[in-house]
Design a protein around this motif. Structure first.
Motif, PDB file in Angstrom:
ATOM      1  N   ALA A  84      -2.192 -16.357  -5.020  1.00  0.00           N
ATOM      2  CA  ALA A  84      -1.698 -15.252  -4.196  1.00  0.00           C
ATOM      3  C   ALA A  84      -2.544 -13.987  -4.379  1.00  0.00           C
ATOM      4  O   ALA A  84      -2.845 -13.281  -3.405  1.00  0.00           O
ATOM      5  N   LEU A  85      -2.936 -13.680  -5.624  1.00  0.00           N
ATOM      6  CA  LEU A  85      -3.703 -12.457  -5.870  1.00  0.00           C
ATOM      7  C   LEU A  85      -5.068 -12.469  -5.184  1.00  0.00           C
ATOM      8  O   LEU A  85      -5.391 -11.530  -4.437  1.00  0.00           O
ATOM      9  N   PRO A  86      -5.905 -13.490  -5.406  1.00  0.00           N
ATOM     10  CA  PRO A  86      -7.197 -13.471  -4.700  1.00  0.00           C
ATOM     11  C   PRO A  86      -7.045 -13.637  -3.196  1.00  0.00           C
ATOM     12  O   PRO A  86      -7.860 -13.109  -2.432  1.00  0.00           O
ATOM     13  N   ALA A  87      -5.999 -14.358  -2.739  1.00  0.00           N
ATOM     14  CA  ALA A  87      -5.786 -14.496  -1.296  1.00  0.00           C
ATOM     15  C   ALA A  87      -5.522 -13.138  -0.662  1.00  0.00           C
ATOM     16  O   ALA A  87      -6.065 -12.807   0.404  1.00  0.00           O
ATOM     17  N   ALA A  88      -4.689 -12.336  -1.328  1.00  0.00           N
ATOM     18  CA  ALA A  88      -4.417 -10.982  -0.813  1.00  0.00           C
ATOM     19  C   ALA A  88      -5.707 -10.174  -0.746  1.00  0.00           C
ATOM     20  O   ALA A  88      -5.957  -9.445   0.229  1.00  0.00           O
ATOM     21  N   ALA A  89      -6.539 -10.292  -1.788  1.00  0.00           N
ATOM     22  CA  ALA A  89      -7.792  -9.546  -1.809  1.00  0.00           C
ATOM     23  C   ALA A  89      -8.733 -10.008  -0.690  1.00  0.00           C
ATOM     24  O   ALA A  89      -9.357  -9.187   0.008  1.00  0.00           O
ATOM     25  N   LEU A  90      -8.847 -11.318  -0.503  1.00  0.00           N
ATOM     26  CA  LEU A  90      -9.763 -11.852   0.514  1.00  0.00           C
ATOM     27  C   LEU A  90      -9.298 -11.486   1.923  1.00  0.00           C
ATOM     28  O   LEU A  90     -10.114 -11.172   2.796  1.00  0.00           O
ATOM     29  N   ILE A  91      -7.993 -11.550   2.159  1.00  0.00           N
ATOM     30  CA  ILE A  91      -7.461 -11.170   3.483  1.00  0.00           C
ATOM     31  C   ILE A  91      -7.766  -9.704   3.767  1.00  0.00           C
ATOM     32  O   ILE A  91      -8.192  -9.325   4.868  1.00  0.00           O
ATOM     33  N   TYR A  92      -7.562  -8.864   2.743  1.00  0.00           N
ATOM     34  CA  TYR A  92      -7.842  -7.433   2.906  1.00  0.00           C
ATOM     35  C   TYR A  92      -9.318  -7.210   3.238  1.00  0.00           C
ATOM     36  O   TYR A  92      -9.668  -6.440   4.144  1.00  0.00           O
ATOM     37  N   LEU A  93     -10.206  -7.898   2.496  1.00  0.00           N
ATOM     38  CA  LEU A  93     -11.641  -7.749   2.738  1.00  0.00           C
ATOM     39  C   LEU A  93     -12.005  -8.223   4.139  1.00  0.00           C
ATOM     40  O   LEU A  93     -12.834  -7.614   4.828  1.00  0.00           O
ATOM     41  N   GLY A  94     -11.377  -9.326   4.573  1.00  0.00           N
ATOM     42  CA  GLY A  94     -11.669  -9.850   5.895  1.00  0.00           C
ATOM     43  C   GLY A  94     -11.238  -8.914   7.005  1.00  0.00           C
ATOM     44  O   GLY A  94     -11.902  -8.804   8.043  1.00  0.00           O
ATOM     45  N   ILE A  95     -10.110  -8.219   6.799  1.00  0.00           N
ATOM     46  CA  ILE A  95      -9.589  -7.314   7.834  1.00  0.00           C
ATOM     47  C   ILE A  95     -10.382  -6.020   7.894  1.00  0.00           C
ATOM     48  O   ILE A  95     -10.742  -5.541   8.970  1.00  0.00           O
ATOM     49  N   THR A  96     -10.670  -5.436   6.719  1.00  0.00           N
ATOM     50  CA  THR A  96     -11.285  -4.099   6.700  1.00  0.00           C
ATOM     51  C   THR A  96     -12.804  -4.141   6.731  1.00  0.00           C
ATOM     52  O   THR A  96     -13.436  -3.288   7.377  1.00  0.00           O
ATOM     53  N   GLY A  97     -13.388  -5.089   6.016  1.00  0.00           N
ATOM     54  CA  GLY A  97     -14.847  -5.131   5.936  1.00  0.00           C
ATOM     55  C   GLY A  97     -15.439  -3.908   5.263  1.00  0.00           C
ATOM     56  O   GLY A  97     -16.637  -3.629   5.403  1.00  0.00           O
TER      57      GLY A  97
END
Length: 411
Positions: A6-19
């Motif tokens: 859950a922790l890295p998934a949240a981080a990766l989703i955030y990175l994917g959305i914001t760039g």
């Protein structure tokens, strides 16, 4: 979803959305976050505790505690707490205390007429002393995350750990005196029996002396002392003939399993923590807390309540990894010493390991003592309020945690 995903998934989703943050920077932070010499102390602490368990040293510690305090009202309840205080100087892991020494404690308490659920409750409560008195794996993690001195934070736990043991013994004594528990008192032992038990336990008692003495003298770092005490445990185990090659292999396997889980969690939390830092969340949290109130008493009370609630449903290490980078800078702006706050935070989260619905020590002791969930919770009820009262005293009396590091290192 398990926390480590859950922790890295949240981080990766955030990175994917914001760039807004380069992915390679996060990967680099994961690598650098695990390349820590200080963190190497944790597997060494865990290995030492597992080796002492495999070598039967826990039995000698229990016997020594029994001749010391077995005659006091509450009997083996007090023995349980004192044995945990001694054993805490070897492993520094609550689960190791509960599963290793705890198996002996529960078996002896049941044999002497104590209720199985109360035996399990006392063992669970006394196990949280382990990560407070050095060595302590959870303190090492806090020190790395908060960038504070490892010797300072480890020494800061000595006085609170001893005081917590007195609080637990006070509860047990009160329950015994009022007749709320069946607690057969053992006969007082003579000086000769005390001396024999002491000499049998002396090699084990030297382990925490070696660790704390080495730290006070500055002779070695906590990581080096962890290696020395682990080596000492191996030599002692084979010298007494109680540690076998099979026992050594089991101790190493158990250590690798525990550390594999722990390192996985730390690695999973690094991208999350990195994003929090890069986006300025600690400063935003500081502004939020200061906006809530500039009264440090109210802020600390609010933080304690929040940590207690999170501790009921989340793993202690996971909360540290998420909360420390956010809360410590905010507390610093309020003038709260990071070493003192570390003790408050650790004690708070350790109480959470005893609380439903997901207190990890509850499930460990259910397996060790073969009791059901409801009965162990019922037996733990008398301990909750005294432990929370102790937490509040520790929160608003920073001298309890800062006195010893100040005396030794002149903080």
């Amino acid at each position: 979803m398990p926390l480590v995903f859950a922790l890295p998934a949240a981080a990766l989703i955030y990175l994917g959305i914001t760039g807004s943050i380069p992915e390679m920077l996060v990967v680099q932070r994961v690598a650098s976050g695990l390349e820590s010499y200080i963190l190497l102390a944790i597997p060494l602490f865990i290995l030492t505790g597992n080796l002492f368990n495999a070598a039967g040293i826990a039995r000698r510690i229990f016997d020594f505690a029994q001749v010391l305090v077995g005659h006091i009202r509450g009997s083996l309840g007090h023995v349980n707490v004192v044995a945990s205080v001694i054993f805490s100087g070897m492993s520094g892991v609550a689960q190791a205390d509960a599963a290793g020494l705890g198996a002996i404690e529960v078996r002896e308490m049941k044999r002497h007429g104590f209720a199985p659920s109360f035996s399990a409750a006392v063992t669970a409560a006394s196990s949280i002393i382990g990560p407070i008195i050095p060595p302590s794996g959870i303190m090492i993690i806090y020190a790395v995350l908060a960038d504070v001195s490892v010797p300072d934070i480890l020494l800061a736990g000595v006085v609170p750990g001893v005081l917590m043991s007195l609080v637990l013994m006070g509860v047990i004594y009160g329950l015994a005196v009022t007749g709320r528990i069946t607690a057969p008192v053992l006969p007082r032992r003579g000086a000769g029996e005390v001396w024999r038990a002491f000499t049998r336990a002396l090699p084990a008692l030297l382990a925490p002396v070696l660790f704390i003495g080495g730290m006070l003298s500055g002779y070695a770092t906590p990581t080096q002392l962890g290696a020395l005490t682990a080596t000492y445990a191996v030599i002692l185990g084979f010298a007494t003939g109680e540690l076998t090659a099979a026992g050594l292999i089991r101790a190493v396997r158990s250590t690798v399993t525990t550390c594999g889980i722990l390192v996985f969690i730390i690695a999973a939390a690094v991208p999350f923590s990195a994003i929090l830092a890069l986006e300025g969340v600690p400063q935003q949290m500081a502004d939020l807390l200061l906006g809530f109130s500039d009264n440090v008493v109210l802020v600390l009370l609010a933080v304690n309540v929040a940590l207690l609630l999170f501790g009921c449903v989340m793993d202690t290490t996971a909360i540290l990894l998420i909360a420390v980078p956010v809360l410590v800078p905010a507390m610093a702006q309020l003038g709260v010493d990071p070493v003192h706050f570390g003790l408050v935070m650790v004690v708070n989260l350790l109480i959470g390991t005893l609380t439903p619905p997901f207190g990890v020590l509850l499930f460990v002791m259910m397996e060790v003592a073969k009791v059901n969930y409801r009965s162990i919770i019922r037996s733990l009820l008398p301990f909750y309020l005294p432990l929370i009262a102790f937490l509040l005293v520790l929160t608003f009396a920073p001298g309890l945690s800062l006195w010893l590091p100040g005396l030794v290192f002149g903080r």
